[in-house]
Design a protein around this motif. Structure first.
Motif, PDB file in Angstrom:
ATOM      1  N   VAL A  69      11.962   0.917  -6.598  1.00 54.03           N
ATOM      2  CA  VAL A  69      12.086   1.410  -5.238  1.00 54.03           C
ATOM      3  C   VAL A  69      10.625   1.161  -4.676  1.00 54.03           C
ATOM      4  O   VAL A  69      10.186   0.516  -3.846  1.00 54.03           O
ATOM      5  CB  VAL A  69      12.552   2.598  -4.849  1.00 54.03           C
ATOM      6  CG1 VAL A  69      12.373   2.779  -3.316  1.00 54.03           C
ATOM      7  CG2 VAL A  69      14.188   2.541  -4.901  1.00 54.03           C
ATOM      8  N   SER A  70       9.655   1.893  -5.562  1.00 52.17           N
ATOM      9  CA  SER A  70       8.179   1.923  -4.927  1.00 52.17           C
ATOM     10  C   SER A  70       7.610   0.354  -5.172  1.00 52.17           C
ATOM     11  O   SER A  70       6.750   0.004  -4.426  1.00 52.17           O
ATOM     12  CB  SER A  70       7.430   2.950  -5.745  1.00 52.17           C
ATOM     13  OG  SER A  70       7.504   2.274  -7.201  1.00 52.17           O
ATOM     14  N   ALA A  71       8.121  -0.438  -6.220  1.00 53.37           N
ATOM     15  CA  ALA A  71       7.596  -1.718  -6.243  1.00 53.37           C
ATOM     16  C   ALA A  71       8.197  -2.678  -4.874  1.00 53.37           C
ATOM     17  O   ALA A  71       7.678  -3.368  -4.541  1.00 53.37           O
ATOM     18  CB  ALA A  71       8.198  -2.442  -7.588  1.00 53.37           C
ATOM     19  N   ILE A  72       9.487  -2.452  -4.577  1.00 50.70           N
ATOM     20  CA  ILE A  72       9.916  -3.126  -3.600  1.00 50.70           C
ATOM     21  C   ILE A  72       9.232  -2.773  -2.196  1.00 50.70           C
ATOM     22  O   ILE A  72       8.810  -3.785  -1.386  1.00 50.70           O
ATOM     23  CB  ILE A  72      11.682  -2.817  -3.218  1.00 50.70           C
ATOM     24  CG1 ILE A  72      12.241  -3.456  -4.420  1.00 50.70           C
ATOM     25  CG2 ILE A  72      12.055  -3.311  -2.028  1.00 50.70           C
ATOM     26  CD1 ILE A  72      13.800  -3.115  -4.637  1.00 50.70           C
ATOM     27  N   ILE A  73       8.970  -1.542  -2.045  1.00 52.27           N
ATOM     28  CA  ILE A  73       8.223  -1.049  -0.881  1.00 52.27           C
ATOM     29  C   ILE A  73       6.658  -1.689  -0.903  1.00 52.27           C
ATOM     30  O   ILE A  73       6.277  -2.200   0.253  1.00 52.27           O
ATOM     31  CB  ILE A  73       8.006   0.431  -0.863  1.00 52.27           C
ATOM     32  CG1 ILE A  73       9.466   1.100  -0.560  1.00 52.27           C
ATOM     33  CG2 ILE A  73       7.050   0.984   0.234  1.00 52.27           C
ATOM     34  CD1 ILE A  73       9.416   2.629  -0.487  1.00 52.27           C
ATOM     35  N   ALA A  74       6.051  -1.539  -2.166  1.00 53.62           N
ATOM     36  CA  ALA A  74       4.555  -2.319  -2.172  1.00 53.62           C
ATOM     37  C   ALA A  74       4.608  -3.553  -1.821  1.00 53.62           C
ATOM     38  O   ALA A  74       3.821  -4.197  -1.357  1.00 53.62           O
ATOM     39  CB  ALA A  74       4.123  -1.738  -3.425  1.00 53.62           C
ATOM     40  N   SER A  75       5.918  -4.281  -2.496  1.00 55.40           N
ATOM     41  CA  SER A  75       5.669  -5.875  -2.323  1.00 55.40           C
ATOM     42  C   SER A  75       5.916  -6.335  -0.716  1.00 55.40           C
ATOM     43  O   SER A  75       5.413  -7.178  -0.208  1.00 55.40           O
ATOM     44  CB  SER A  75       6.896  -6.370  -3.295  1.00 55.40           C
ATOM     45  OG  SER A  75       6.682  -6.156  -4.514  1.00 55.40           O
ATOM     46  N   VAL A  76       7.167  -5.574  -0.183  1.00 55.60           N
ATOM     47  CA  VAL A  76       7.285  -5.760   1.177  1.00 55.60           C
ATOM     48  C   VAL A  76       6.077  -5.696   2.045  1.00 55.60           C
ATOM     49  O   VAL A  76       5.703  -6.620   3.022  1.00 55.60           O
ATOM     50  CB  VAL A  76       8.584  -5.284   1.650  1.00 55.60           C
ATOM     51  CG1 VAL A  76       8.808  -5.413   3.296  1.00 55.60           C
ATOM     52  CG2 VAL A  76       9.670  -5.647   0.840  1.00 55.60           C
ATOM     53  N   LEU A  77       5.429  -4.544   2.016  1.00 50.12           N
ATOM     54  CA  LEU A  77       4.399  -4.056   2.947  1.00 50.12           C
ATOM     55  C   LEU A  77       3.191  -4.811   2.466  1.00 50.12           C
ATOM     56  O   LEU A  77       2.716  -5.596   3.575  1.00 50.12           O
ATOM     57  CB  LEU A  77       4.043  -2.801   2.415  1.00 50.12           C
ATOM     58  CG  LEU A  77       2.893  -2.074   3.460  1.00 50.12           C
ATOM     59  CD1 LEU A  77       3.334  -2.025   4.883  1.00 50.12           C
ATOM     60  CD2 LEU A  77       2.661  -0.542   2.962  1.00 50.12           C
ATOM     61  N   GLY A  78       2.896  -5.360   1.308  1.00 47.85           N
ATOM     62  CA  GLY A  78       1.698  -6.406   0.963  1.00 47.85           C
ATOM     63  C   GLY A  78       2.073  -7.629   1.329  1.00 47.85           C
ATOM     64  O   GLY A  78       1.174  -8.384   2.060  1.00 47.85           O
ATOM     65  N   ALA A  79       3.335  -8.197   1.314  1.00 45.78           N
ATOM     66  CA  ALA A  79       3.573  -9.469   1.938  1.00 45.78           C
ATOM     67  C   ALA A  79       3.411  -9.337   3.411  1.00 45.78           C
ATOM     68  O   ALA A  79       2.915 -10.411   4.146  1.00 45.78           O
ATOM     69  CB  ALA A  79       5.015  -9.773   1.484  1.00 45.78           C
ATOM     70  N   LEU A  80       3.826  -8.573   3.973  1.00 43.81           N
ATOM     71  CA  LEU A  80       3.840  -8.415   5.569  1.00 43.81           C
ATOM     72  C   LEU A  80       2.215  -8.311   6.101  1.00 43.81           C
ATOM     73  O   LEU A  80       1.887  -8.785   6.758  1.00 43.81           O
ATOM     74  CB  LEU A  80       4.552  -7.061   6.058  1.00 43.81           C
ATOM     75  CG  LEU A  80       6.120  -7.149   6.099  1.00 43.81           C
ATOM     76  CD1 LEU A  80       6.588  -5.952   6.450  1.00 43.81           C
ATOM     77  CD2 LEU A  80       6.498  -8.358   6.863  1.00 43.81           C
ATOM     78  N   VAL A  81       1.615  -7.494   5.441  1.00 45.41           N
ATOM     79  CA  VAL A  81      -0.054  -7.464   5.734  1.00 45.41           C
ATOM     80  C   VAL A  81      -0.737  -8.746   5.480  1.00 45.41           C
ATOM     81  O   VAL A  81      -1.306  -9.322   6.161  1.00 45.41           O
ATOM     82  CB  VAL A  81      -0.590  -6.333   4.995  1.00 45.41           C
ATOM     83  CG1 VAL A  81      -2.104  -6.300   5.131  1.00 45.41           C
ATOM     84  CG2 VAL A  81       0.000  -4.895   5.488  1.00 45.41           C
ATOM     85  N   GLY A  82      -0.407  -9.212   4.189  1.00 43.48           N
ATOM     86  CA  GLY A  82      -0.919 -10.730   3.961  1.00 43.48           C
ATOM     87  C   GLY A  82      -0.390 -11.769   4.823  1.00 43.48           C
ATOM     88  O   GLY A  82      -1.339 -12.574   5.175  1.00 43.48           O
ATOM     89  N   LEU A  83       0.601 -11.775   5.153  1.00 45.71           N
ATOM     90  CA  LEU A  83       1.376 -12.977   5.999  1.00 45.71           C
ATOM     91  C   LEU A  83       0.660 -12.720   7.567  1.00 45.71           C
ATOM     92  O   LEU A  83       0.281 -13.638   8.071  1.00 45.71           O
ATOM     93  CB  LEU A  83       2.658 -12.873   6.321  1.00 45.71           C
ATOM     94  CG  LEU A  83       3.350 -13.601   4.894  1.00 45.71           C
ATOM     95  CD1 LEU A  83       5.158 -13.111   5.278  1.00 45.71           C
ATOM     96  CD2 LEU A  83       3.374 -14.850   4.926  1.00 45.71           C
TER      97      LEU A  83
END
Length: 187
Positions: free
Chosen positions: A92-106
């Motif tokens: 769950v923490s990896a999913i949160i970090a991935s989604v948040l990182g992808a949104l910030v990077g995009l």
């Protein structure tokens, strides 16, 4: 559906024919099974609110393969019970970090300009702070921490490397000819 099934067969074939890939899948399967069925196969029930009849800090024996801890609990049983929590926190923490990182990077890669600079400098600040220290500071600000708090702390402090990797991809895609053609046609 047929295309998806063919894709999964290809992936399965590649994994089975690669010894390291097969070893990784077997290890992952073992730990997922341990998390799913651990409490069912644990030799003793783990109850941290009551003292168990075992001795404190016993050495490994036939009755307790890994010994007992200071709370008189069987360590092997605690390992089986704790595997589920570890898998949940990790996924769950990896999913949160991935989604948040992808949104910030995009966002950063798409908008560009001074907004991109501000977001990336903030990302550099987060990257310069050691993760453990950052997690301790966030945990101290929350004061009381439960499982959800641990997941959020890990997820919210681990987004920066993903954002750093997604941003160049967004910048690259933004400049591709098909995007320029779509803009020219009014899309």
């Amino acid at each position: 559906m047929k295309l998806s099934l063919r894709k999964w067969r290809k992936i399965f074939s590649q994994v089975v024919h690669n010894p390291m890939g097969l070893a990784g899948v077997l290890i992952l399967t073992f730990f997922i099974a341990l998390a799913a069925f651990g409490p069912l196969v644990a030799p003793y029930k783990v109850d941290l609110t009551a003292l168990s009849p075992f001795g404190r800090l016993e050495k490994p024996s036939e009755a307790h393969w890994l010994g007992t801890d200071g709370l008189q609990q069987d360590i092997l049983s605690e390992l089986f019970y704790g595997a589920r929590t570890s898998i949940i926190v990790g996924v769950v923490s990896a999913i949160i970090a991935s989604v948040l990182g992808a949104l910030v990077g995009l966002y950063s890669g798409y908008v560009g300009g001074w907004k991109d600079e501000v977001v990336m400098r903030a990302n550099d600040v987060v990257l310069s702070i050691p993760w453990l220290v950052l997690m301790i500071v966030v945990a101290a600000m929350l004061q009381t921490i439960d499982l959800t708090g641990i997941i959020l702390i890990i997820g919210l402090t681990g987004w920066s490397t993903t954002a750093r990797m997604v941003r160049p991809q967004a910048l690259s895609l933004k400049e591709r000819p098909f995007v320029e053609r779509a803009k020219a046609t009014g899309a």
